[in-house]
Scaffold this motif. Structure first.
Motif, PDB file in Angstrom:
ATOM      1  N   TYR A  27       0.813  -1.222   0.000  1.00 27.05           N
ATOM      2  CA  TYR A  27       0.000   0.000   0.000  1.00 27.05           C
ATOM      3  C   TYR A  27       0.846   1.272   0.000  1.00 27.05           C
ATOM      4  CZ  TYR A  27      -3.307  -3.540   1.548  1.00 27.05           C
ATOM      5  OH  TYR A  27      -4.065  -4.671   1.645  1.00 27.05           O
ATOM      6  N   ASP A  48      -5.815  12.544  -1.801  1.00 27.43           N
ATOM      7  CA  ASP A  48      -6.874  11.781  -2.469  1.00 27.43           C
ATOM      8  C   ASP A  48      -6.648  10.268  -2.369  1.00 27.43           C
ATOM      9  OD1 ASP A  48      -4.730  11.540  -4.145  1.00 27.43           O
ATOM     10  OD2 ASP A  48      -5.765  12.228  -5.954  1.00 27.43           O
ATOM     11  N   GLU A  49      -5.694   9.851  -1.537  1.00 22.42           N
ATOM     12  CA  GLU A  49      -5.418   8.423  -1.361  1.00 22.42           C
ATOM     13  C   GLU A  49      -5.786   7.944   0.040  1.00 22.42           C
ATOM     14  OE1 GLU A  49      -1.662   7.885  -4.438  1.00 22.42           O
ATOM     15  OE2 GLU A  49      -1.274   8.493  -2.382  1.00 22.42           O
ATOM     16  N   ARG A  50      -6.825   8.543   0.602  1.00 26.78           N
ATOM     17  CA  ARG A  50      -7.239   8.149   1.955  1.00 26.78           C
ATOM     18  C   ARG A  50      -7.671   6.691   2.016  1.00 26.78           C
ATOM     19  NH1 ARG A  50      -7.504  12.038   5.709  1.00 26.78           N
ATOM     20  NH2 ARG A  50      -7.229  14.190   5.003  1.00 26.78           N
ATOM     21  N   ALA A  51      -8.198   6.185   0.909  1.00 23.24           N
ATOM     22  CA  ALA A  51      -8.571   4.770   0.888  1.00 23.24           C
ATOM     23  C   ALA A  51      -7.334   3.891   1.088  1.00 23.24           C
ATOM     24  CB  ALA A  51      -9.257   4.415  -0.426  1.00 23.24           C
ATOM     25  N   GLY A  52      -6.187   4.333   0.539  1.00 22.05           N
ATOM     26  CA  GLY A  52      -4.948   3.598   0.735  1.00 22.05           C
ATOM     27  C   GLY A  52      -4.477   3.637   2.173  1.00 22.05           C
ATOM     28  N   GLU A  54      -6.443   3.884   4.791  1.00 21.55           N
ATOM     29  CA  GLU A  54      -7.319   2.982   5.542  1.00 21.55           C
ATOM     30  C   GLU A  54      -6.978   1.523   5.270  1.00 21.55           C
ATOM     31  OE1 GLU A  54     -11.243   4.142   4.444  1.00 21.55           O
ATOM     32  OE2 GLU A  54     -11.105   6.123   5.394  1.00 21.55           O
ATOM     33  N   ALA A  55      -6.682   1.204   3.994  1.00 23.60           N
ATOM     34  CA  ALA A  55      -6.354  -0.178   3.652  1.00 23.60           C
ATOM     35  C   ALA A  55      -5.052  -0.617   4.303  1.00 23.60           C
ATOM     36  CB  ALA A  55      -6.274  -0.328   2.134  1.00 23.60           C
ATOM     37  N   SER A  57      -3.655   0.677   7.029  1.00 27.00           N
ATOM     38  CA  SER A  57      -3.859   0.610   8.475  1.00 27.00           C
ATOM     39  C   SER A  57      -4.570  -0.676   8.861  1.00 27.00           C
ATOM     40  CB  SER A  57      -4.660   1.825   8.946  1.00 27.00           C
ATOM     41  OG  SER A  57      -3.955   3.025   8.674  1.00 27.00           O
ATOM     42  N   ASP A 175       0.601  -0.913 -10.134  1.00 28.89           N
ATOM     43  CA  ASP A 175       0.173   0.401  -9.652  1.00 28.89           C
ATOM     44  C   ASP A 175       0.610   1.501 -10.607  1.00 28.89           C
ATOM     45  OD1 ASP A 175      -0.949   1.971  -7.235  1.00 28.89           O
ATOM     46  OD2 ASP A 175       0.952   2.953  -7.728  1.00 28.89           O
TER      47      ASP A 175
END
Length: 282
Positions: A27, A48-52, A54-55, A57, A175
Motif C-alpha cells: 500500500y 486523495d489516497e485516503r482509501a490507501g 485505511e487499507a 492501516s 500500480d
C-alpha cells in the motif's frame, strides 16, 4: 501548496517492525522510512489516497494488533524534507544509489550509479530486501542478458541491472503511481532505450520472460504468483525472490521447489530473506 498524509506506525521490536513493513509494502507505494530506535515505520499518501491509508492501516492491524498507528496531514514541503532527511547517497556493493538532489556533487568511484527520486514509489535501496537483491545482482553475469523486474516500484532494480550490463529490461507494476515513478527515473538515468516500464495485470499475463527475473514482493504475493513467476524464468535462468519474512521462508520454498526451482543462494538481513532460485536448462 498541496498536502500529504503521513502515517506513523510504532512497534516494540525489530521483529514487529518487519511484520509491519511486510503488511505496508502493498500500500505504501509513494515511499516509506524506517526508524530503528524506537522502531517505527512512516509512509506517505496524497490527500486523495485516503482509501490507501485505511487499507494499509487495516492490513497492519490484522497482521499486528498491538501496532500503534497515527495519521497526520502535512504540507508538500514536509514530504520533501522528510525524504531529504532520510535518504542520502549510499553504496551497496559496487553500486551507488544517489538521490536526485545529490547527483551533481557525487564523485565517488563506483561500478555503477543509479539516480533515484524516491518521493514517489517504493524502492530506494534503504530497505534490506532491496539491498539484498542489489547485492545478489552483482554476483551474476548480466552482460547482454534479458531481465524482467516484477513489482518494479521506483524502478531501482531495473535501472541497476541495466547499469550492470543487461541488454533488455522489462519492468512492470500493477500500480500506476509506481509506473509513472519508474518511467521518470528511467528518463532521469538516460536508459529509455534499454529499460521498458509497463503496467501489468495482477496475474502477470503478457509479461515477457527473461533469463533473470527479479521479484521484490512479499511472501503472500510471491505464493500467489508462484506459477506465473515460474513461467517468466527462461531455461537455466534465475529468479531473485525477496521481501520474505524469515518465518515464512519454508512455506515459500515448499511452494516453489515443486515447480522446478532449486536454491542457488540465500541472503538474510535482520528478519528478511532473499533467495536466488534456479531452473533447469531444459
Amino acid at each position: 501548496m498541496s498536502r500529504w498524509i503521513e502515517v506513523a506506525v510504532g512497534v516494540e521490536t525489530s521483529g514487529e517492525l518487519a511484520i509491519v513493513e511486510a503488511a505496508a509494502s502493498a500500500y505504501a507505494l509513494r515511499g516509506t522510512a524506517i526508524q530503528s530506535d524506537p522502531p517505527m515505520l512512516r509512509a506517505w499518501f496524497s490527500e486523495d489516497e485516503r482509501a490507501g491509508v485505511e487499507a494499509m492501516s487495516a492490513a497492519i492491524v490484522a497482521a499486528l494488533p498491538q501496532a500503534r498507528t497515527t495519521a497526520t496531514s502535512i504540507e508538500d514541503a514536509g514530504w520533501s524534507e522528510a525524504w531529504r532527511e532520510h535518504f542520502h547517497a549510499q553504496h551497496i556493493g559496487g553500486i551507488a544509489i544517489v538521490p536526485s538532489w545529490e547527483r551533481e556533487t557525487f564523485a565517488d568511484a563506483v561500478r555503477a550509479i543509479v539516480e533515484i527520486d524516491p518521493g514517489q514509489a517504493f524502492g530506494t535501496g534503504l530497505h534490506p530486501t532491496t539491498r539484498g537483491v542489489l547485492l545478489a545482482l552483482q554476483e551474476l553475469d548480466l552482460d547482454g542478458c534479458t531481465v524482467t523486474d516484477v513489482g518494479t516500484g521506483s524502478g531501482i532494480l531495473a535501472l541497476a541491472v541495466a547499469r550492470l550490463g543487461a541488454r533488455r529490461v522489462h519492468a512492470c507494476d500493477i500500480d500506476p503511481v509506481a509506473v509513472r515513478a519508474a518511467r521518470e527515473n528511467v528518463r532521469r538515468n538516460g536508459l529509455e532505450s534499454r529499460v521498458h516500464v509497463a503496467r501489468c495485470s495482477a496475474d502477470l499475463s503478457g509479461v515477457p520472460s527473461a533469463r533473470i527475473v527479479t521479484a521484490n514482493l512479499t511472501a503472500g504475493i510471491a505464493l500467489a504468483l508462484a506459477r506465473a513467476l515460474r513461467a517468466l524464468v527462461e531455461p537455466a535462468g534465475t529468479l531473485l525472490l525477496a521481501g520474505i519474512v524469515g518465518a515464512r521462508e519454508r512455506e515459500v520454498l515448499q511452494a516453489f521447489e515443486p515447480l522446478g526451482f532449486t536454491v542457488r543462494a540465500r541472503r538474510a538481513e535482520g528478519e528478511w530473506v532473499g533467495l536466488a532460485l534456479g531452473v533447469p536448462a531444459a
